[in-house]
Design a protein around this motif. Structure first.
Motif, PDB file in Angstrom:
ATOM      1  N   TYR A  30     -14.934   6.450  41.259  1.00 23.84           N
ATOM      2  CA  TYR A  30     -14.535   7.735  40.690  1.00 23.84           C
ATOM      3  C   TYR A  30     -13.435   8.374  41.521  1.00 23.84           C
ATOM      4  CZ  TYR A  30     -17.087  10.509  44.195  1.00 23.84           C
ATOM      5  OH  TYR A  30     -17.519  11.093  45.359  1.00 23.84           O
ATOM      6  N   ARG A  31     -13.428   8.137  42.843  1.00 25.62           N
ATOM      7  CA  ARG A  31     -12.364   8.658  43.703  1.00 25.62           C
ATOM      8  C   ARG A  31     -11.046   7.943  43.402  1.00 25.62           C
ATOM      9  NH1 ARG A  31     -12.692  11.214  48.584  1.00 25.62           N
ATOM     10  NH2 ARG A  31     -14.872  10.622  48.829  1.00 25.62           N
ATOM     11  N   ASP A  48      -9.670   9.287  40.066  1.00 23.69           N
ATOM     12  CA  ASP A  48      -9.183  10.657  40.238  1.00 23.69           C
ATOM     13  C   ASP A  48      -7.844  10.670  40.974  1.00 23.69           C
ATOM     14  OD1 ASP A  48      -9.680  13.649  40.181  1.00 23.69           O
ATOM     15  OD2 ASP A  48      -9.543  13.331  42.344  1.00 23.69           O
ATOM     16  N   ARG A  92     -23.350   7.354  44.825  1.00 23.00           N
ATOM     17  CA  ARG A  92     -22.358   8.377  44.468  1.00 23.00           C
ATOM     18  C   ARG A  92     -21.684   8.049  43.136  1.00 23.00           C
ATOM     19  NH1 ARG A  92     -18.742  10.279  49.501  1.00 23.00           N
ATOM     20  NH2 ARG A  92     -18.179  11.832  47.911  1.00 23.00           N
ATOM     21  N   ASP A  93     -21.408   6.765  42.892  1.00 21.25           N
ATOM     22  CA  ASP A  93     -20.821   6.372  41.605  1.00 21.25           C
ATOM     23  C   ASP A  93     -21.799   6.619  40.464  1.00 21.25           C
ATOM     24  OD1 ASP A  93     -18.201   5.616  42.178  1.00 21.25           O
ATOM     25  OD2 ASP A  93     -18.787   3.628  42.850  1.00 21.25           O
ATOM     26  N   ALA A 126     -21.908  10.205  39.687  1.00 23.68           N
ATOM     27  CA  ALA A 126     -20.675  10.660  39.042  1.00 23.68           C
ATOM     28  C   ALA A 126     -20.542  10.137  37.619  1.00 23.68           C
ATOM     29  CB  ALA A 126     -19.463  10.229  39.871  1.00 23.68           C
TER      30      ALA A 126
END
Length: 250
Positions: free
Chosen positions: A30-31, A34, A216-217, A220
């Protein structure tokens, strides 16, 4: 090729290079998405679309633009490189540098090896192993054994990783080396608590960042990437556990 098409090609090359380096360095998907989309918007391309996975990136600048795909075969943990790519992204989106300058900086980052020398990595892993032993309430008399076992295991990991591209095999062999060193030391009376020596010594091999990124993924909403990273972490944990079980079974 028109000037606009050349500019689009440069934009695609720059953004894909940034995303590729981030995934290869262990960043969350996701980072990556983005960052690439923010860089695209800074170039007046608000319709850009990006889909990133741990093994590849699909990217398009818009509905009428061609789609590019890049595959990713290897991944390591390099937080320094991720931070540098993010820095380039911020400077580009703030219009401090141009797209050409960003691309040149990214190429320079890609060519640079930010890892410490091998001997320093081994020493750091050995010291971490010994400290984990104490953290797990081991005895100070086992400190040198955990230091040795952790250092040997991490060195074997680096060595086998250079000889083969199979991550499972390198982690299995490294864990095997840790267990052998710990077992021999205890048998010779140099160590006392075999379990705590092994647990402390394999900690540098444990995929902590990988597990964190997987969670975290998933949080998200990137379920495919989260599951893929979770399975990769599971295979690493299985390799470590299987190697230790082989030695203890004898």
């Amino acid at each position: 090729m028109t000037l606009q098409e050349m500019d689009n090609e440069m934009t695609m090359d720059c953004l894909l290079l940034a995303g590729r380096m981030m995934i290869e360095s262990g960043a969350e998907t996701y980072r990556v998405e983005d960052t690439m989309l923010r860089m695209a918007r800074s170039q007046n391309m608000p319709d850009a679309q990006c889909y990133a996975t741990p093994t590849g990136i699909i990217f398009s600048l818009g509905k009428t633009q061609p789609t590019r795909i890049t595959s990713i075969s290897s991944r390591v943990t390099d937080l320094q490189k991720i931070a540098l790519v993010n820095s380039v992204s911020r400077k580009l989106t703030s219009h401090i540098i141009t797209l050409e300058d960003a691309y040149d900086e990214l190429k320079s980052i890609q060519k640079t090896n930010y890892f410490l020398p091998t001997y320093m990595q081994v020493i750091a892993a050995a010291l971490a192993s010994a400290c984990f032993l104490i953290m797990f309430q081991g005895t100070w008399s086992d400190f040198p054994i955990a230091f040795l076992a952790g250092g040997v295991g991490f060195y074997v990991l680096l060595l086998i990783s250079q000889l083969t591209k199979v991550k499972f095999f390198s982690e299995f062999t490294a864990s095997l080396a840790v267990a052998i060193v710990a077992f021999i030391a205890v048998k010779l009376g140099l160590g006392k608590e075999l379990d705590k020596i092994i647990i402390g010594s394999v900690m540098p091999l444990v995929p902590g960042i990988l597990i964190t990124n997987a969670v975290r993924d998933l949080m998200a909403g990137h379920f495919m990437a989260g599951i893929a990273k979770g399975m990769e972490a599971f295979l690493t944990a299985f390799a470590i556990g299987a190697a230790i079980a082989v030695i203890l079974s004898f």
